[in-house]
Design an enzyme around this catalytic site. Structure first.
Site, PDB file in Angstrom:
ATOM      1  N   PRO A  28     -17.580  15.205  -7.432  1.00 17.07           N
ATOM      2  CA  PRO A  28     -17.580  13.997  -8.268  1.00 17.07           C
ATOM      3  C   PRO A  28     -16.614  14.044  -9.452  1.00 17.07           C
ATOM      4  CG  PRO A  28     -19.824  14.512  -7.608  1.00 17.07           C
ATOM      5  CD  PRO A  28     -18.964  15.653  -7.118  1.00 17.07           C
TER       6      PRO A  28
ATOM      7  N   LYS B   4      -7.427   8.012  -0.612  1.00 13.78           N
ATOM      8  CA  LYS B   4      -8.722   8.382   0.005  1.00 13.78           C
ATOM      9  C   LYS B   4      -9.284   9.659  -0.614  1.00 13.78           C
ATOM     10  CE  LYS B   4      -7.209   6.606   4.524  1.00 13.78           C
ATOM     11  NZ  LYS B   4      -5.732   6.560   4.295  1.00 13.78           N
TER      12      LYS B   4
ATOM     13  N   ASP C 113     -13.722  14.682  -2.761  1.00 10.83           N
ATOM     14  CA  ASP C 113     -13.827  15.975  -3.459  1.00 10.83           C
ATOM     15  C   ASP C 113     -15.121  15.942  -4.268  1.00 10.83           C
ATOM     16  OD1 ASP C 113     -13.104  18.431  -4.820  1.00 10.83           O
ATOM     17  OD2 ASP C 113     -11.011  17.946  -4.440  1.00 10.83           O
TER      18      ASP C 113
ATOM     19  N   THR D 295     -10.144   3.836  11.130  1.00 14.19           N
ATOM     20  CA  THR D 295      -9.925   2.914  12.260  1.00 14.19           C
ATOM     21  C   THR D 295      -9.300   3.610  13.470  1.00 14.19           C
ATOM     22  OG1 THR D 295      -7.834   2.285  11.218  1.00 14.19           O
ATOM     23  CG2 THR D 295      -9.730   0.845  10.832  1.00 14.19           C
TER      24      THR D 295
ATOM     25  N   LYS E  35       0.849  -1.195   0.000  1.00 11.95           N
ATOM     26  CA  LYS E  35       0.000   0.000   0.000  1.00 11.95           C
ATOM     27  C   LYS E  35       0.882   1.241   0.000  1.00 11.95           C
ATOM     28  CE  LYS E  35      -2.225   1.733   3.711  1.00 11.95           C
ATOM     29  NZ  LYS E  35      -2.030   3.197   3.655  1.00 11.95           N
TER      30      LYS E  35
ATOM     31  N   ARG F 132       3.028  -0.441  10.678  1.00 18.53           N
ATOM     32  CA  ARG F 132       4.104  -0.394  11.670  1.00 18.53           C
ATOM     33  C   ARG F 132       4.456  -1.722  12.322  1.00 18.53           C
ATOM     34  NH1 ARG F 132       1.275   4.867  14.131  1.00 18.53           N
ATOM     35  NH2 ARG F 132      -0.474   3.673  13.221  1.00 18.53           N
TER      36      ARG F 132
ATOM     37  N   ASP G  63      -3.624   4.272  -1.659  1.00 22.39           N
ATOM     38  CA  ASP G  63      -4.531   4.676  -0.579  1.00 22.39           C
ATOM     39  C   ASP G  63      -4.500   6.199  -0.425  1.00 22.39           C
ATOM     40  OD1 ASP G  63      -6.059   4.766   1.770  1.00 22.39           O
ATOM     41  OD2 ASP G  63      -4.367   4.213   3.057  1.00 22.39           O
TER      42      ASP G  63
HETATM   43  O1  LIG Z   1      -9.314   3.697   8.364  1.00 23.19           O
HETATM   44  C1  LIG Z   1      -8.132   3.666   7.982  1.00 23.19           C
HETATM   45  C2  LIG Z   1      -7.769   3.879   6.678  1.00 23.19           C
HETATM   46  C3  LIG Z   1      -6.450   3.783   6.319  1.00 23.19           C
HETATM   47  N1  LIG Z   1      -5.489   3.506   7.231  1.00 23.19           N
HETATM   48  C4  LIG Z   1      -4.094   3.389   6.762  1.00 23.19           C
HETATM   49  O2  LIG Z   1      -3.636   2.059   7.020  1.00 23.19           O
HETATM   50  C5  LIG Z   1      -2.294   2.080   7.498  1.00 23.19           C
HETATM   51  C6  LIG Z   1      -2.254   1.467   8.863  1.00 23.19           C
HETATM   52  O3  LIG Z   1      -0.923   1.467   9.330  1.00 23.19           O
HETATM   53  P1  LIG Z   1      -0.521   0.904  10.767  1.00 23.19           P
HETATM   54  O4  LIG Z   1       0.918   1.319  10.890  1.00 23.19           O
HETATM   55  O5  LIG Z   1      -0.688  -0.586  10.720  1.00 23.19           O
HETATM   56  O6  LIG Z   1      -1.387   1.549  11.790  1.00 23.19           O
HETATM   57  C7  LIG Z   1      -1.828   3.524   7.426  1.00 23.19           C
HETATM   58  O7  LIG Z   1      -1.146   3.711   6.212  1.00 23.19           O
HETATM   59  C8  LIG Z   1      -3.118   4.341   7.420  1.00 23.19           C
HETATM   60  O8  LIG Z   1      -2.991   5.515   6.660  1.00 23.19           O
HETATM   61  C9  LIG Z   1      -5.844   3.305   8.529  1.00 23.19           C
HETATM   62  O9  LIG Z   1      -4.989   3.048   9.409  1.00 23.19           O
HETATM   63  N2  LIG Z   1      -7.169   3.372   8.872  1.00 23.19           N
END
Ligand SMILES: O=c1ccn([C@@H]2O[C@H](COP(=O)(O)O)[C@@H](O)[C@H]2O)c(=O)[nH]1
Length: 231
Positions: free
Chosen positions: A67, A62, A65, A120, A33, A211, A60
């Site tokens: 359409p 996201k 903006d 998340t 990603k 991480r 990623d």
């Molecule tokens: O809801 C979300 C959407 C995207 N992310 C992305 O995923 C990774 C998570 O990285 P960790 O280091 O495992 O926490 C990161 O690139 C976020 O931008 C997310 O965490 N939650």
């Protein structure tokens, strides 16, 4: 491994470090990603490099903006040859439909198009601070239903919502879940977390892990351990 479930969030700020890591893993072990940090530092060329190395790349960014802008950004992502691209579901149905329609021209080479529901890193308190008074589960379900209605392939959510989403929206609606933390690893800024094994049990399709792998003393060993634990 046929269909690797782990999508590694590269999130490096030094290109050489990222490429050294990428050279130690294989497309059969993981997908990759590229998020806002790496794309801002290293641009589309970095994405092309990963695609040339035959990795499935989740771009990623996201998009959120109007359409027309989002649809054009999705087309630009597809031109890079990525495997998956995403938008924010809170951009609304019209925006998602236009993004989906924009990608139709890519036919068989169309990337998966998914939508972010509730980050998340957010819990109930943070949702209420932005004026949303439903629970994360309720709000994720609402946005995921809208995403399905708009004809997208799936959503980004936490693994904590996976069971209900699969029951409600069906097994083919793709669930991509960050916030994955192997037992004992640092949660950091993530709020709605789950272990890789539990995430597989509740039916997630792909787990985004950053991480816990990239900051491990031996990142390749960390990836191998996760793959073995869900094998
Ligand atoms: O809801 C979300 C959407 C995207 N992310 C992305 O995923 C990774 C998570 O990285 P960790 O280091 O495992 O926490 C990161 O690139 C976020 O931008 C997310 O965490 N939650």
């Amino acid at each position: 491994m046929q269909d690797p479930k782990v999508v590694i969030a590269l999130d490096f700020d030094v290109k050489k470090e990222a490429l050294d890591f990428v050279d130690r893993v294989d497309p059969s072990q993981c997908r990759l990603k590229v998020g806002k940090e790496m794309f801002t530092y290293f641009g589309p060329e970095f994405v092309r490099t990963l695609v040339t190395k035959k990795f499935d790349v989740f771009l990623d960014l996201k998009f959120h903006d109007i359409p027309n802008t989002v649809a054009k950004a999705c087309i630009a992502a597809a031109d890079l040859g990525v495997w998956m691209v995403n938008v924010h579901a809170s951009g609304g149905e019209k925006m998602m439909i236009q993004a989906r329609d924009g990608l139709a021209q890519f036919g068989q080479n169309k990337p998966h198009l998914i939508a972010v529901t509730v980050l998340t890193s957010m819990d109930q308190h943070q949702l209420s601070q932005i004026g949303i008074n439903s629970s994360p589960m309720e709000h994720v379900l609402k946005l995921a239903s809208l995403t399905q209605q708009a004809g997208l392939d799936g959503v980004v959510c936490s693994a904590q919502e996976a069971k209900v989403l699969k029951q409600t929206l069906g097994k083919d609606f793709m669930l991509v879940t960050p916030g994955i933390r192997p037992q004992g690893s640092d949660v950091g800024d993530q709020k709605r977390v789950m272990t890789p094994q539990d995430a597989m049990r509740v039916g997630v399709d792909y787990m985004v892990i950053g991480r816990p792998i990239t900051q491990a003393q031996d990142p390749v060993a960390a990836l191998n351990a996760i793959n073995a634990s869900i094998g």
